[in-house]
Design a protein around this motif. Structure first.
Motif, PDB file in Angstrom:
ATOM      1  N   UNK A 207      21.070  15.344  61.131  1.00 50.15           N
ATOM      2  CA  UNK A 207      20.874  14.914  59.756  1.00 50.15           C
ATOM      3  C   UNK A 207      20.933  16.092  58.811  1.00 50.15           C
ATOM      4  N   UNK A 208      20.937  15.793  57.523  1.00 51.90           N
ATOM      5  CA  UNK A 208      21.052  16.842  56.517  1.00 51.90           C
ATOM      6  C   UNK A 208      20.148  16.506  55.341  1.00 51.90           C
ATOM      7  N   UNK A 209      20.100  17.421  54.408  1.00 54.79           N
ATOM      8  CA  UNK A 209      19.405  17.171  53.152  1.00 54.79           C
ATOM      9  C   UNK A 209      20.451  16.758  52.136  1.00 54.79           C
ATOM     10  N   UNK A 210      20.136  15.769  51.294  1.00 46.96           N
ATOM     11  CA  UNK A 210      21.147  15.317  50.340  1.00 46.96           C
ATOM     12  C   UNK A 210      20.716  15.466  48.888  1.00 46.96           C
ATOM     13  N   UNK A 211      19.692  16.229  48.618  1.00 50.55           N
ATOM     14  CA  UNK A 211      19.417  16.585  47.230  1.00 50.55           C
ATOM     15  C   UNK A 211      19.550  18.092  47.110  1.00 50.55           C
ATOM     16  N   UNK A 212      20.416  18.497  46.199  1.00 49.82           N
ATOM     17  CA  UNK A 212      20.665  19.930  45.988  1.00 49.82           C
ATOM     18  C   UNK A 212      19.347  20.666  45.770  1.00 49.82           C
ATOM     19  N   UNK A 213      19.095  21.667  46.619  1.00 46.04           N
ATOM     20  CA  UNK A 213      17.782  22.316  46.543  1.00 46.04           C
ATOM     21  C   UNK A 213      17.877  23.812  46.335  1.00 46.04           C
ATOM     22  N   UNK A 214      19.067  24.341  46.103  1.00 53.10           N
ATOM     23  CA  UNK A 214      19.175  25.760  45.830  1.00 53.10           C
ATOM     24  C   UNK A 214      20.327  26.388  46.590  1.00 53.10           C
ATOM     25  N   UNK A 215      20.374  27.710  46.578  1.00 56.04           N
ATOM     26  CA  UNK A 215      21.582  28.400  47.024  1.00 56.04           C
ATOM     27  C   UNK A 215      21.815  28.277  48.526  1.00 56.04           C
ATOM     28  N   UNK A 216      20.811  27.927  49.306  1.00 53.46           N
ATOM     29  CA  UNK A 216      21.007  27.831  50.748  1.00 53.46           C
ATOM     30  C   UNK A 216      20.930  26.386  51.225  1.00 53.46           C
ATOM     31  N   UNK A 217      21.219  25.480  50.312  1.00 54.71           N
ATOM     32  CA  UNK A 217      21.037  24.044  50.533  1.00 54.71           C
ATOM     33  C   UNK A 217      21.790  23.542  51.753  1.00 54.71           C
ATOM     34  N   UNK A 218      23.014  24.082  51.979  1.00 59.37           N
ATOM     35  CA  UNK A 218      23.833  23.543  53.070  1.00 59.37           C
ATOM     36  C   UNK A 218      23.203  23.799  54.433  1.00 59.37           C
TER      37      UNK A 218
ATOM     38  N   UNK B 394      29.568  11.498  50.758  1.00 58.07           N
ATOM     39  CA  UNK B 394      30.804  11.578  49.975  1.00 58.07           C
ATOM     40  C   UNK B 394      31.218  10.213  49.440  1.00 58.07           C
ATOM     41  N   UNK B 395      30.698   9.124  50.027  1.00 56.39           N
ATOM     42  CA  UNK B 395      30.998   7.791  49.496  1.00 56.39           C
ATOM     43  C   UNK B 395      30.495   7.677  48.050  1.00 56.39           C
ATOM     44  N   UNK B 396      29.273   8.174  47.822  1.00 50.93           N
ATOM     45  CA  UNK B 396      28.716   8.139  46.470  1.00 50.93           C
ATOM     46  C   UNK B 396      29.559   8.963  45.508  1.00 50.93           C
ATOM     47  N   UNK B 458      29.124  10.021  57.538  1.00 44.95           N
ATOM     48  CA  UNK B 458      27.887  10.786  57.399  1.00 44.95           C
ATOM     49  C   UNK B 458      28.061  12.168  56.793  1.00 44.95           C
ATOM     50  N   UNK B 459      29.126  12.377  56.034  1.00 43.13           N
ATOM     51  CA  UNK B 459      29.370  13.692  55.428  1.00 43.13           C
ATOM     52  C   UNK B 459      28.650  13.767  54.089  1.00 43.13           C
ATOM     53  N   UNK B 460      27.687  14.705  53.925  1.00 40.17           N
ATOM     54  CA  UNK B 460      26.961  14.744  52.654  1.00 40.17           C
ATOM     55  C   UNK B 460      27.849  15.145  51.486  1.00 40.17           C
ATOM     56  N   UNK B 461      27.328  14.917  50.279  1.00 36.49           N
ATOM     57  CA  UNK B 461      28.124  14.900  49.080  1.00 36.49           C
ATOM     58  C   UNK B 461      28.428  16.274  48.496  1.00 36.49           C
TER      59      UNK B 461
END
Lengths: 263, 575
Positions: A207-218, B394-396, B458-461
Motif C-alpha cells: 500500500x501507499x500514502x495518497x495525500x501529498x505529505x512533503x518532499x519524501x512522500x513517495x 491515477x483514476x482520480x 492501484x497506482x497512486x496519483x
C-alpha cells in the motif's frame, strides 16, 4: 521503491480484494461502470442514428424529456442507495471468522485531545485493534491487548480476525491506502479516524500514502502482512521479547507455507 | 441601454460605422489601459493559450520521469514542483481564463450591449489572473511550493513549510481566484442589466446564460478561497492563534473544506462553460435550433450547484458524519440528471438538422463523448466506499483531467474556432484544424484510458517514482498519447497565429448564426453596435433575416453584412 501492485487485478477494474471492504469496492465499481457502459452504448447508437439519417427520414414528433429525466434521477437515487449501503458496511465491522480465539478483544481508543467524527461501531465478538499513526514519512502500528508492541511500515495481522484501525497523525495529513483492503483512510492531525479490515487470505499486500505529505512522500509506503492465527501469535510473542524488525523474514517464511499471494 | 431607439434593418443598413475596421489590435499600453471588454477578453484568451503551452510542457516532463521505473531524471522535489505547476496551470491559467475570456468577449455582443457593466473591474480581474500566474512561475526562481495543488494544512503551515514557497503559492491562488471573481461580478451584472430591449433571460443565447451561471458559481466559491488564503497567510505570518494548524487549536479539515470549495468546484465550472459553448455551436452547425432549450438552461444551474456541492468528495476518507457524506454523495450522483438532459438535447438537435462537418463541429461533437465519460467517472468518485479507493489513484487524476483539460481542449477550442472569425475577421485554416482535432481527441482519449487503467491497478496519483513491473507500459502509453495531443495543440496554436493575419476574410456571419454577435461586424467596432437591434425571440437574427427578405423581395444571405453593404470592407479591399 515499492508500490501497491495488482498482479491479480484486471485491466479494467480494481482487484476484488482480500477483505469484505475491498470486495465492496469491486461490486460498486462494477455497478457504476456497468450502468455507464449501457449509457455510452446508447449514446453511440443515438448519435449514429442522428448523424447518419437525413432529418426528413425520421419521424417528426415531439418527444418528451421529463419521463427520461425522471428515469435518470431514479438511477441516481438508486446509486445513492447502493452507496449508502456500502457506507453502512464501512461503518459496521463484520464479525471475525468462526474459530477465532475469544481472547482477541478490540480495545477502546481514547484521546481526549482529539476530535472524532468517525461512525465506525465496535464489533461484538472477538476482534483486535491497531492504532495507526502517520508521520513524515512512515506508518507506525501500535498493537493493543495481548499482542502489544509496535511495528513500523509493516502491519501484521491474523487471518480471519476483524481488525479495527484507529488512525491518527502526529504531523501533517496522510492517507493510508492498501488497495486490496478497500479505500483510503485519512490520518488527520487533531482528529481520530477509524476504519476496519478483515483479511480473508494470507499474504503480503502493498500500500501507499495518497495525500501529498512533503518532499519524501513517495517513500511513505506500507505493507499488510497476513499470517495464520498461530503464526501471528508466535510473531506477537517474539515481538514482545525481541523488538527487532523480524516481520519480513517471518512473513516470507509463512507466505510460502500457506500458499498466499506473495507480491 | 434600455432607452435605445429601435431601428428597422433598412435604417441600420444606412448607418456608416465610425470605427475603422482594420484597427483591431491594441498596442500593449492600450491593452493594459483598455476598458473595452473585447480587449480584456482577448487578453485572457491569449494568456490562456500561452499557459497551455507551459501546462503541456510541465505535464510531459512529468511523464518523462514516469516512463522509467525508479527514474532519477528529476529529484522528488523537482517532480512535485512540476506536478504542482502542471495542475495549477491547466486549471487556473488555461481552462478558466480561456472560458472567462470568451465570456467577457462575447457576452455583450450576444445580448446586444455596447459594453459590459463594470469593464474596469473586469480589466482589474484579468490582470490579477495574469500577474497571479506570472507570480507562480516567478517562484521557480525563489522557493517553489512542492506540496501539490491540493495543498493540505498543516503541511503548508509555518512549521512544516517555513520557506516562502507556500506563501507565494497561496498569494497566487488568492490573486487568481480574486481576479476571476472580479471578472464574474462584471459578467453577472452585465447579463442581468444590459440585455437588449425585449430580450428576456429565457431568450438570451445559451452561452450568455451559461456565462451568467458561471459568474454566480465563481462568486459563490472564489471569494471563499480569497478569505481562506488570507487566513492562512495571517496564520503563517504571525502564528498567534490557530486557524488551520491543530498544534495551536486550529482545524485541518476546516482548511480542506474551504480550500476545496473553490479548487474542487473550478473543474465543474470549466465544464459548465464548455457545455454552454457546445449548446451554441451544435445548433448552428446543424442548421437548426437547440431543442429543449429551457430545460437545458435549468440544467445549467443544477449542474453548477451540484458540482459545487459535491466538493465533499475529498472528505470521504476523513472523519466526517454520515449525513454530510450522504449529502455529498447525492450531489455527485444527481449530476447524472442535468448531464442526461444536455446530451439528449444535443442528440435530438443533431437529429433534427443535418450537420455540416466543420472543425469546430468536430471538436464540439467529441465533447459529448468526453462529458459522458467524465460524469460516469465522477459518479464512481461520488460513492464514498468507491470514491475513497479511486480518488487517490491515477483514476482520480484521469477524471480531473476529463473535466479540466478535455472540456477546455474540445469545447473550448471548438468555441475558439467558432468565434475566431468574429474576433479576427478571418477564418482558421480548416484542414489543419481537423488534423489538430484528430491528434488532440485521440491522444487525450488514449491518455485518459491509460491513466484510469493505471489507477485501477492501484497506482497512486501524485507519485514521483515506482518499482519495476508496476505499470511502466501504461505510463509510457499515457506519455506518448499526451505528446500526440500536445503536438496537435501546438499545431492548432500555430494555425491560430497564422490565420489571424493570413486567413481568408470571413465576412461578418460565416456560419449563419442566429445570435446577435453575428450581427456586429467582424471584428466588432469599439461600441459593438451602432444601433441596438430589435430582439424578437431566441433567434433574433432569423427574424431580422426574414424581415430583410420581405423588404428586399429576395433571399437574405448573411444579414450582418447588410449594415456595411453600402461600403466595401477595408479589410477585404486589401486583398
Amino acid at each position: 521503491m515499492a508500490l501497491p501492485q495488482a498482479a491479480s487485478a484486471g485491466v479494467a477494474s480494481p482487484n476484488p480484494g482480500a477483505s469484505p471492504t475491498g470486495q465492496d469496492v469491486f461490486v460498486l465499481y462494477l455497478l457504476v461502470i456497468g450502468l455507464g457502459a449501457v449509457a455510452v452504448l446508447a449514446l453511440i447508437r443515438n448519435l449514429w442514428i442522428a448523424l447518419r439519417h437525413r432529418p426528413d427520414e425520421l419521424p417528426k414528433q415531439e418527444e418528451g424529456l421529463a419521463p427520461l429525466a425522471i428515469a435518470a434521477a431514479f438511477v441516481a437515487l438508486g446509486l445513492t442507495v447502493a452507496g449508502a449501503i456500502g457506507m453502512g458496511r464501512d461503518h459496521t465491522p463484520e464479525a471475525s471468522a468462526a474459530g477465532t480465539p475469544s481472547d482477541y478483544k478490540a480495545e477502546p481508543f481514547s484521546d481526549p485531545g482529539l476530535k472524532s467524527g468517525h461512525m465506525v461501531k465496535t464489533p461484538a465478538g472477538p476482534a483486535m485493534s491497531v492504532n495507526v499513526n502517520g508521520q513524515q514519512y512512515l506508518w507506525r502500528y501500535t498493537y493493543s491487548g495481548k499482542q502489544s508492541g509496535t511495528s513500523y511500515r509493516d502491519l501484521v495481522i491474523p487471518k480471519g480476525v476483524t481488525v479495527l484501525l484507529n488512525f491518527t497523525s502526529s504531523d501533517v495529513v496522510h492517507s493510508w491506502w492498501v488497495p486490496d483492503f478497500g479505500g483510503s483512510f485519512d490520518a488527520v492531525p487533531g482528529y481520530f479516524n477509524r476504519g476496519w479490515i478483515r483479511a480473508d487470505k494470507t499474504g503480503v499486500f502493498k500500500g501507499a500514502s495518497t495525500t501529498m505529505s512533503g518532499s519524501n512522500y513517495q517513500s511513505m509506503t506500507t505493507r499488510v502482512i497476513v499470517l495464520p492465527v498461530k503464526n501471528f501469535e508466535a510473531w506477537a510473542e517474539s515481538k514482545a521479547s525481541d523488538n527487532s524488525d523480524a516481520t519480513s523474514a517471518l512473513a516470507a517464511e509463512n507466505s510460502g507455507a500457506t500458499g498466499g499471494t506473495t507480491k | 441601454m434600455k432607452t435605445a431607439a429601435y431601428r428597422q434593418p433598412e435604417q441600420i443598413a444606412e448607418i456608416v460605422l465610425r470605427e475603422p475596421l482594420d484597427k483591431t489590435r491594441a498596442s500593449w499600453v492600450e491593452r493594459v489601459r483598455s476598458a473595452d471588454h473585447k480587449v480584456i477578453g482577448t487578453t485572457l484568451i491569449g494568456f490562456s493559450l500561452i499557459s497551455v503551452v507551459l501546462a503541456g510542457f510541465t505535464e510531459l516532463l512529468g511523464w518523462a520521469q514516469l516512463a522509467v521505473p525508479d527514474n532519477t531524471l528529476f529529484t522528488p522535489e523537482r517532480f512535485y514542483t512540476l506536478h504542482t505547476l502542471s495542475d495549477t496551470t491547466f486549471l487556473f491559467l488555461f481552462a478558466l481564463p480561456l472560458f472567462a475570456g470568451l465570456a467577457t468577449y462575447l457576452l455583450p455582443l450576444q445580448i446586444g450591449a455596447r459594453s459590459t457593466a463594470f469593464p474596469r473591474i473586469s480589466a482589474l480581474g484579468a490582470w490579477m489572473v495574469v500577474f497571479g500566474g506570472a507570480f507562480l512561475y516567478f517562484s521557480l526562481f525563489i522557493n517553489q511550493w512542492i506540496g501539490g495543488m491540493n495543498m493540505s494544512m498543516p503541511l503548508a503551515g509555518a512549521f512544516y513549510s517555513s520557506g516562502s514557497g507556500a506563501d507565494i503559492f497561496i498569494v497566487s491562488m488568492v490573486m487568481i481566484a480574486g481576479g476571476l471573481a472580479c471578472n464574474a461580478v462584471d459578467l453577472a451584472v452585465t447579463f442581468k442589466t444590459m440585455r437588449a430591449p425585449r430580450m428576456t433571460s429565457g431568450d438570451a443565447p445559451v452561452f450568455a446564460y451559461t456565462s451568467s451561471v458561471y459568474a454566480y458559481g465563481v462568486l459563490a466559491t472564489a471569494p471563499v478561497m480569497v478569505a481562506a488564503g488570507l487566513m492562512a497567510l495571517i496564520e503563517r505570518q504571525w502564528q498567534l492563534f490557530g486557524i488551520f494548524d491543530p498544534v495551536n487549536g486550529g482545524d485541518a479539515l476546516l482548511w480542506k473544506s474551504l480550500f476545496q470549495w473553490w479548487v474542487h468546484s473550478a473543474p465543474f465550472l470549466v465544464t459548465l462553460m464548455a457545455i454552454g459553448a457546445v449548446c451554441e455551436i451544435l445548433p448552428v452547425a446543424t442548421r437548426t435550433k437547440l431543442l429543449h432549450r429551457s430545460e437545458v438552461k435549468q440544467s445549467l444551474i443544477a449542474f453548477a450547484a451540484l458540482g459545487i456541492l459535491s466538493f465533499g468528495q475529498v472528505l470521504f476518507g476523513s472523519p466526517i458524519s454520515t449525513g454530510w457524506k450522504c449529502t455529498f454523495m447525492l450531489a455527485g450522483t444527481l449530476m447524472i440528471v442535468p448531464t442526461f438532459i444536455f446530451i439528449t438535447s444535443w442528440v435530438r438537435t443533431l437529429r433534427a438538422g443535418s450537420l455540416e462537418v466543420s472543425a469546430h463541429a468536430l471538436f464540439a461533437l467529441s465533447f459529448i463523448g468526453f462529458l459522458a465519460l467524465g460524469v460516469i467517472a465522477n459518479t464512481a468518485l461520488s460513492l464514498p466506499t468507491l470514491g475513497r479507493w479511486l480518488a487517490g489513484s491515477q483514476f482520480g487524476y484521469a477524471a480531473w483531467h476529463t473535466f479540466v483539460w478535455t472540456s477546455a481542449a474540445t469545447a473550448g477550442f471548438a468555441g475558439l474556432l467558432y468565434w475566431f472569425p468574429k474576433i479576427t475577421g478571418r477564418k482558421v485554416a480548416s484542414f489543419k484544424a481537423r488534423l489538430s482535432f484528430v491528434m488532440i481527441s485521440l491522444g487525450t482519449l488514449v491518455a485518459l484510458f491509460s491513466m484510469a487503467s493505471l489507477g485501477l491497478d492501484g497506482f497512486p496519483r501524485e507519485i514521483s517514482e515506482y518499482g519495476a513491473g508496476m505499470g511502466q507500459a501504461r505510463n509510457i502509453e499515457a506519455g506518448v498519447a499526451t505528446l500526440i495531443a500536445a503536438l496537435g495543440t501546438i499545431g492548432l496554436l500555430i494555425n491560430f497565429i497564422q490565420s489571424s493575419t493570413k486567413g481568408a476574410p470571413s465576412g461578418n456571419d460565416p456560419w449563419r448564426g442566429s445570435t446577435l454577435e453575428w450581427f456586429a461586424p467582424s471584428p466588432p467596432p469599439a461600441n459593438n453596435f451602432d444601433s441596438i437591434p430589435d430582439v424578437d425571440g431566441a433567434q433574433p437574427l432569423d427574424g431580422i433575416r426574414s424581415r430583410i427578405a420581405a423588404a428586399s423581395g429576395g433571399l437574405a444571405g448573411s444579414v450582418a453584412q447588410s449594415p456595411t453593404a453600402g461600403r466595401p470592407s477595408l479589410r477585404e479591399s486589401k486583398h
